[in-house]
Design a protein around this motif. Sequence first.
Motif, short mmCIF file in Angstrom:
data_model
loop_
_atom_site.label_atom_id
_atom_site.label_comp_id
_atom_site.label_asym_id
_atom_site.label_seq_id
_atom_site.Cartn_x
_atom_site.Cartn_y
_atom_site.Cartn_z
N UNK A 1 0.84 -1.19 0.00
CA UNK A 1 0.00 0.00 0.00
C UNK A 1 0.87 1.24 0.00
N UNK A 2 0.45 2.25 -0.78
CA UNK A 2 1.30 3.42 -1.03
C UNK A 2 0.53 4.72 -0.86
N UNK A 3 1.28 5.77 -0.54
CA UNK A 3 0.80 7.15 -0.63
C UNK A 3 1.85 7.96 -1.37
N UNK A 4 1.40 8.73 -2.36
CA UNK A 4 2.32 9.63 -3.09
C UNK A 4 2.05 11.08 -2.71
N UNK A 5 1.40 11.30 -1.56
CA UNK A 5 1.08 12.64 -1.10
C UNK A 5 2.23 13.20 -0.27
N UNK A 6 2.78 14.32 -0.66
CA UNK A 6 3.91 14.91 0.04
C UNK A 6 3.56 15.24 1.49
N UNK A 7 2.32 15.62 1.74
CA UNK A 7 1.93 16.07 3.07
C UNK A 7 1.63 14.90 4.02
N UNK A 8 1.66 13.69 3.53
CA UNK A 8 1.38 12.51 4.34
C UNK A 8 2.69 11.88 4.79
N UNK A 9 2.93 11.82 6.08
CA UNK A 9 4.14 11.18 6.60
C UNK A 9 3.91 9.68 6.70
N UNK A 10 5.00 8.93 6.77
CA UNK A 10 4.87 7.48 6.88
C UNK A 10 4.18 7.07 8.19
N UNK A 11 4.52 7.65 9.35
CA UNK A 11 3.79 7.28 10.57
C UNK A 11 2.30 7.59 10.47
N UNK B 1 6.34 -5.82 7.24
CA UNK B 1 7.53 -6.55 6.83
C UNK B 1 8.60 -5.60 6.30
N UNK B 2 8.17 -4.54 5.64
CA UNK B 2 9.15 -3.64 5.02
C UNK B 2 8.49 -2.30 4.76
N UNK B 3 9.26 -1.22 4.93
CA UNK B 3 8.81 0.08 4.45
C UNK B 3 9.31 0.25 3.03
N UNK B 4 8.53 0.94 2.22
CA UNK B 4 8.80 1.04 0.79
C UNK B 4 8.93 2.50 0.36
N UNK B 5 9.64 2.71 -0.74
CA UNK B 5 9.79 4.05 -1.30
C UNK B 5 10.23 3.94 -2.74
N UNK C 1 10.56 13.93 0.10
CA UNK C 1 10.16 12.52 0.19
C UNK C 1 8.64 12.44 0.07
N UNK C 2 8.15 12.07 -1.09
CA UNK C 2 6.71 12.05 -1.31
C UNK C 2 6.16 10.63 -1.34
N UNK C 3 6.83 9.69 -2.01
CA UNK C 3 6.31 8.32 -2.13
C UNK C 3 6.75 7.49 -0.93
N UNK C 4 5.76 6.95 -0.24
CA UNK C 4 6.07 6.04 0.86
C UNK C 4 5.06 4.91 0.84
N UNK C 5 5.48 3.76 1.36
CA UNK C 5 4.60 2.62 1.32
C UNK C 5 4.97 1.57 2.36
N UNK C 6 4.11 0.58 2.47
CA UNK C 6 4.31 -0.51 3.41
C UNK C 6 4.04 -1.83 2.72
#
Length: 392
Positions: A333-343, A363-367, A382-387
């Motif tokens: 699952x991913x978010x490409x929103x700059x204003x959304x932090x991974x936590x 299992x892993x953080x993604x980017x 850092x805009x793209x983050x995922x799990x």
Amino acid sequence: MDFPVLRLKPTRERAVKQGHPWIFAGALENPEAITEPGEVVEIRASDGSFLGYGTAHPRCTIAVRVFTREREALDEDFFLRRLAVAFKLREPVLRGGQTTAYRLLNGEGDCLPGFVVDVYGDAVVVQCLTAGAERLKPVLVRALPKMVEVRCIYERSTGAVRREEGLQDAEGCLWGELPPLPLAIRENDLRFWVDIVTGQKTGFFLDQRDNRALTRELAFGRDVLNAFAYTGAFAVYAAAGGARRVVSVESSRRAATLIGQQWELNQLSTEHEVIVEDVFTYLRNTSDTFDLLVLDPPALVKRRPELSRGTRAYYDLHTWALRRAKPEAWLLTFSCSQHVTLPWFAHTLERAAAVTGRVVQVVRTLGPGFDHPTLISHPEGSYLKGLLVRVQ
């Protein structure tokens, strides 16, 4: 070099010295020295000491974007040096010839604020997102053919950042001749059609290359949901990895038609269903379940005031995805929103797990891949983050 001189207020030089590429209007002692959007300026501390050169805008919150902390002209040689450093970083992506599409410049992450350059074989797509990048665009265009083999340099400068800087959208061929479209690119030895003129962003979401490869590793024997499928790249990787069945859900009928063409291009025989529907609606209404789910939505939070509404959207998406996950399913699952932090993003999944009663293991953080670098001093890049999570 004779440029307007901007002085910072006392103590406001620390961020610049630590490498942050933005200077906000409130940090300037003499903002009236900026006369034209995009002009090159010299930056000095309150004591008069030299800090660097950048481009400035008299009416934007981000008043200055720092290009260098050295005494050097922002000329063609400067751009060639920056491009050479950027290209060397990307060399491992291109080694072996299995990949022909990559990001060459990632704005502030490559110390060239406002510039994005994506390479698709011998076609290069440029985005100039700020007034400073717009002013320096001719210099970049002269430098690019000296660094990469290029048939065409095509501009796709659009979006909210340009509008905030008072710029209209700019699209068209800047150098060379536009090749026949769509282009056929290669990524990790898979092939994809890319339309650099009408496709989203610059034509293809290059930042997800590594995560698509991960999907291929996980897909064997699984029923795969590719949500927000766009032109089906995650689906192609899943099929190439031996998925038992793939379902692609995409709201755009035009994009959905391209998914079948990607399937044919790669000569895939995996069972595949393309559903043209809103993903939220599909997840609420389907009774189908999956043991590999990919959620790669467009930005659900485009501006900071939208965070509350975005929280609900990510929570709803995760809740319904968990309800459609088989025991021991994988979820990317991913978010490409700059204003959304991974936590913050992870918390929406935590809440969804609680309400559905599912046990979720991170299992892993993604980017993005390493052709999308960011500066350690510039977390805003850092805009793209995922799990990657396992669902029990």
